[in-house]
Structure formats: C-alpha cells, structure tokens
Design a protein around this motif. Structure first.
Motif, PDB file in Angstrom:
ATOM      1  N   PHE A   3       0.051  -1.675  -0.988  1.00  0.00           N
ATOM      2  CA  PHE A   3       0.907  -1.541   0.736  1.00  0.00           C
ATOM      3  C   PHE A   3      -0.452  -0.722   1.347  1.00  0.00           C
ATOM      4  O   PHE A   3      -0.559   0.135   0.500  1.00  0.00           O
ATOM      5  CB  PHE A   3       1.703  -0.269  -0.277  1.00  0.00           C
ATOM      6  CG  PHE A   3       3.268  -0.767   0.082  1.00  0.00           C
ATOM      7  CD1 PHE A   3       4.555  -0.898   1.349  1.00  0.00           C
ATOM      8  CD2 PHE A   3       3.553  -1.399  -1.136  1.00  0.00           C
ATOM      9  CE1 PHE A   3       5.106  -1.542   0.649  1.00  0.00           C
ATOM     10  CE2 PHE A   3       4.908  -1.128  -1.481  1.00  0.00           C
ATOM     11  CZ  PHE A   3       5.654  -2.153  -0.196  1.00  0.00           C
ATOM     12  N   ALA A   4      -1.003  -1.243   2.066  1.00  0.00           N
ATOM     13  CA  ALA A   4      -1.178  -0.555   3.286  1.00  0.00           C
ATOM     14  C   ALA A   4      -0.930   0.755   3.748  1.00  0.00           C
ATOM     15  O   ALA A   4      -1.937   1.747   4.225  1.00  0.00           O
ATOM     16  CB  ALA A   4      -1.603  -1.853   4.397  1.00  0.00           C
ATOM     17  N   ASP A   5       0.237   0.895   3.772  1.00  0.00           N
ATOM     18  CA  ASP A   5       0.706   2.671   3.882  1.00  0.00           C
ATOM     19  C   ASP A   5       2.123   2.256   2.903  1.00  0.00           C
ATOM     20  O   ASP A   5       3.403   2.022   3.083  1.00  0.00           O
ATOM     21  CB  ASP A   5       1.843   1.737   5.744  1.00  0.00           C
ATOM     22  CG  ASP A   5       2.837   3.139   5.810  1.00  0.00           C
ATOM     23  OD1 ASP A   5       2.342   4.237   5.422  1.00  0.00           O
ATOM     24  OD2 ASP A   5       2.715   3.148   7.241  1.00  0.00           O
ATOM     25  N   PRO A   6       1.447   3.331   2.158  1.00  0.00           N
ATOM     26  CA  PRO A   6       2.623   3.584   1.111  1.00  0.00           C
ATOM     27  C   PRO A   6       3.478   4.672   1.623  1.00  0.00           C
ATOM     28  O   PRO A   6       4.650   4.457   0.509  1.00  0.00           O
ATOM     29  CB  PRO A   6       1.416   4.978  -0.142  1.00  0.00           C
ATOM     30  CG  PRO A   6       0.149   4.251   0.480  1.00  0.00           C
ATOM     31  CD  PRO A   6       0.290   3.492   1.764  1.00  0.00           C
ATOM     32  N   GLN A   9       7.461   4.892   0.172  1.00  0.00           N
ATOM     33  CA  GLN A   9       8.019   6.078  -0.236  1.00  0.00           C
ATOM     34  C   GLN A   9       9.495   6.593  -0.053  1.00  0.00           C
ATOM     35  O   GLN A   9      10.306   7.133  -0.059  1.00  0.00           O
ATOM     36  CB  GLN A   9       7.549   7.494   0.078  1.00  0.00           C
ATOM     37  CG  GLN A   9       5.750   7.889  -0.969  1.00  0.00           C
ATOM     38  CD  GLN A   9       4.657   8.469  -0.518  1.00  0.00           C
ATOM     39  OE1 GLN A   9       5.176   9.120   0.566  1.00  0.00           O
ATOM     40  NE2 GLN A   9       3.476   9.039  -1.013  1.00  0.00           N
ATOM     41  N   ARG A  10       9.740   5.969   1.252  1.00  0.00           N
ATOM     42  CA  ARG A  10      11.159   6.134   2.214  1.00  0.00           C
ATOM     43  C   ARG A  10      12.345   5.072   1.633  1.00  0.00           C
ATOM     44  O   ARG A  10      13.174   5.417   0.888  1.00  0.00           O
ATOM     45  CB  ARG A  10      10.405   5.691   3.706  1.00  0.00           C
ATOM     46  CG  ARG A  10      12.314   5.388   4.130  1.00  0.00           C
ATOM     47  CD  ARG A  10      11.685   5.724   6.495  1.00  0.00           C
ATOM     48  NE  ARG A  10      12.996   5.210   6.310  1.00  0.00           N
ATOM     49  CZ  ARG A  10      13.275   5.435   7.967  1.00  0.00           C
ATOM     50  NH1 ARG A  10      12.444   5.336   8.521  1.00  0.00           N
ATOM     51  NH2 ARG A  10      14.651   5.192   8.100  1.00  0.00           N
ATOM     52  N   ALA A  11      11.282   3.909   1.015  1.00  0.00           N
ATOM     53  CA  ALA A  11      12.459   3.124   0.788  1.00  0.00           C
ATOM     54  C   ALA A  11      12.812   3.456  -0.208  1.00  0.00           C
ATOM     55  O   ALA A  11      14.211   3.024  -1.305  1.00  0.00           O
ATOM     56  CB  ALA A  11      11.334   1.226   0.195  1.00  0.00           C
ATOM     57  N   LEU A  12      11.868   4.316  -1.083  1.00  0.00           N
ATOM     58  CA  LEU A  12      13.073   4.637  -2.676  1.00  0.00           C
ATOM     59  C   LEU A  12      13.199   6.302  -3.022  1.00  0.00           C
ATOM     60  O   LEU A  12      13.506   6.450  -3.756  1.00  0.00           O
ATOM     61  CB  LEU A  12      11.384   4.923  -3.428  1.00  0.00           C
ATOM     62  CG  LEU A  12      10.833   3.712  -4.332  1.00  0.00           C
ATOM     63  CD1 LEU A  12       9.302   3.902  -4.886  1.00  0.00           C
ATOM     64  CD2 LEU A  12      11.703   2.398  -4.889  1.00  0.00           C
ATOM     65  N   VAL A  39       7.635  -3.914   2.408  1.00  0.00           N
ATOM     66  CA  VAL A  39       7.115  -4.664   1.821  1.00  0.00           C
ATOM     67  C   VAL A  39       6.231  -5.837   3.372  1.00  0.00           C
ATOM     68  O   VAL A  39       5.888  -6.173   3.937  1.00  0.00           O
ATOM     69  CB  VAL A  39       7.298  -6.118   0.772  1.00  0.00           C
ATOM     70  CG1 VAL A  39       5.982  -6.872   1.578  1.00  0.00           C
ATOM     71  CG2 VAL A  39       6.834  -5.241  -0.420  1.00  0.00           C
ATOM     72  N   TYR A  40       8.413  -6.130   3.525  1.00  0.00           N
ATOM     73  CA  TYR A  40       7.791  -6.625   4.513  1.00  0.00           C
ATOM     74  C   TYR A  40       7.161  -5.987   5.924  1.00  0.00           C
ATOM     75  O   TYR A  40       6.887  -6.575   7.096  1.00  0.00           O
ATOM     76  CB  TYR A  40       9.371  -7.200   5.801  1.00  0.00           C
ATOM     77  CG  TYR A  40       9.823  -7.624   6.794  1.00  0.00           C
ATOM     78  CD1 TYR A  40       9.480  -9.016   7.364  1.00  0.00           C
ATOM     79  CD2 TYR A  40      10.473  -6.761   8.185  1.00  0.00           C
ATOM     80  CE1 TYR A  40       9.567  -9.595   8.597  1.00  0.00           C
ATOM     81  CE2 TYR A  40      10.622  -7.198   9.308  1.00  0.00           C
ATOM     82  CZ  TYR A  40      10.231  -8.584   9.217  1.00  0.00           C
ATOM     83  OH  TYR A  40      10.260  -9.083  10.724  1.00  0.00           O
ATOM     84  N   LEU A  41       7.918  -4.434   6.512  1.00  0.00           N
ATOM     85  CA  LEU A  41       7.264  -4.068   7.809  1.00  0.00           C
ATOM     86  C   LEU A  41       5.398  -3.813   7.371  1.00  0.00           C
ATOM     87  O   LEU A  41       4.687  -3.444   8.011  1.00  0.00           O
ATOM     88  CB  LEU A  41       8.331  -2.281   7.155  1.00  0.00           C
ATOM     89  CG  LEU A  41       9.328  -2.571   7.916  1.00  0.00           C
ATOM     90  CD1 LEU A  41      10.219  -1.196   7.882  1.00  0.00           C
ATOM     91  CD2 LEU A  41       9.557  -2.883   9.585  1.00  0.00           C
TER      92      LEU A  41
END
Length: 218
Positions: A8-11, A15-18, A117-119
């Motif tokens: 991830f370029a933006d971790p 974090q939000r997805a989890l 991943v899409y975003l």
C-alpha cells in the motif's frame, strides 16, 4: 498483510478496511463504506472472469457461478486463507463474541480490503489481487454453483425425508442493517446455522453448511 500481495502506498486505507464498526469513532471511521465499494469491484472482476472462463455459457449458467464466487461465504473463505481475521480491528465486545471467526465480519472485511486496494492503486491492481486469491475457486466454480437450498432438499427427498425446515433464530445489528441468523433442520435432527444480511442469504448459507457437514460424514 504480505499474504494479500499488495504493497500500500497509503497504509491508512488498509487500516480503515480492517476497522469494524465496534471500534469506530469520529477519528477512526469503520469499513462499511469501503465494504460497499469492494463488493462492486469484486462483482465486476468476477463477472468478467466467469464470462472469460466459458465464452459459450448462457446467462442461466453464468449467474449461479457468479453468485458462488461473490457470496459472503466465499469472501470469508478467502479471508481465512490469508488469516485476515487476525488483522481485523474489533471492539472488545465483538472480540469476546468470536468476531474474528464470524462469516459476516470476515466477508465484509475482505470486501473492504478489495476497496482499499482499488482506492490505493486502481482497478487493475484490485483485479490482480482478486484473481490471485480467488484463482482456484474460479477454476472449480461449477462444482460450487448449485443452489444450496435446492441441493439440500434433493438430498432429503432422495432419502424419503420431508423438506428441510428453516427457522430464524436471531437477529442483531441496527434496524437499517440487520443481521439474520437462521437454522436449517432435517427430519433426522441434523442441523446447521448461519447468518447473513438478508434472510434468504442466511438460509442459503445454512443449507450450504449442512451440506458440507453431510459430505464430511458420508
């Protein structure tokens, strides 16, 4: 999440997805909106995949294959495959209730991770992750595409049993997003339970769970 196969370029997206709603706050949003998006991304990828896998198949064959690949149980299975439950961010009450193993939570988190991943990197990156994680399931989807309630009823009829009985045994969550828990029972007393966001989906999941148990015991 090395097993995901995406850096991830933006971790913060991961974090939000989890993050489950049981742990959310104004400064820590949950994954519900991402789950909504991830479900649509997964659907598009799988629609393309089933079309490509069988160019001659009619819609009547494609639809059950598609449904088998995108249903919550399939998403939860993939989540277990990469041990996503261990990375989920849950509130204490949800953890104590076994949230890391619940099909609904695992499936939702998997869909949210797809959205992340899409975003983070676009459709092609999300498609690559999905096809890699679902690869074997896509290849064997025809074996899993039968309607579970129909298959269970046929199993019972073949043994001169009455049709399975489905019973709603619980409902949780807010009114705008309820979670249904259903039990299916055969005349011989064998039963299984499952939960989903729609009663019909919960019935299908319970039937699938009981079919899997019967298959193991055969």
């Amino acid at each position: 999440m090395d097993r995901l196969g995406h850096s991830f370029a933006d971790p913060s997206l991961l974090q939000r997805a989890l993050t489950h709603s049981s742990l959310s706050s104004p400064t820590r949003p949950d994954n519900q909106r991402m789950e909504f998006l991830g479900d649509r991304v997964l659907g598009l990828v799988m629609a393309e995949a089933v079309l490509a896998a069988d160019p001659e198949a009619r819609e009547g064959l494609l639809a059950p294959r598609f449904n088998a690949l995108v249903r919550k149980e399939a998403c939860a299975d993939v989540a277990r495959q990469i041990d996503l439950g261990a990375a989920m961010r849950l509130g204490k009450s949800e953890m104590s209730a076994g949230g890391r193993r619940r099909v609904a939570l695992l499936g939702d988190a998997m869909e949210a991770v797809i959205a992340a991943v899409y975003l983070d990197a676009g459709f092609a990156a999300a498609q690559a992750v999905i096809l890699r994680l679902w690869g074997e399931r896509i290849a064997t989807v025809e074996d899993d595409a039968r309607d579970a309630k129909t298959a269970l009823q046929e199993w019972a009829q073949a043994r001169r049993m009455p049709p399975p009985v489905y019973e709603e045994i619980g409902r949780s969550g807010p009114d705008h997003a309820p979670l249904f828990r259903v039990r299916v029972t055969l005349d011989n007393g064998q039963h299984a339970e499952a939960e989903a966001k729609a009663k019909r989906q919960a019935e299908q999941a319970a039937a699938q769970a009981l079919l899997a148990r019967l298959d193991r015991e055969a």
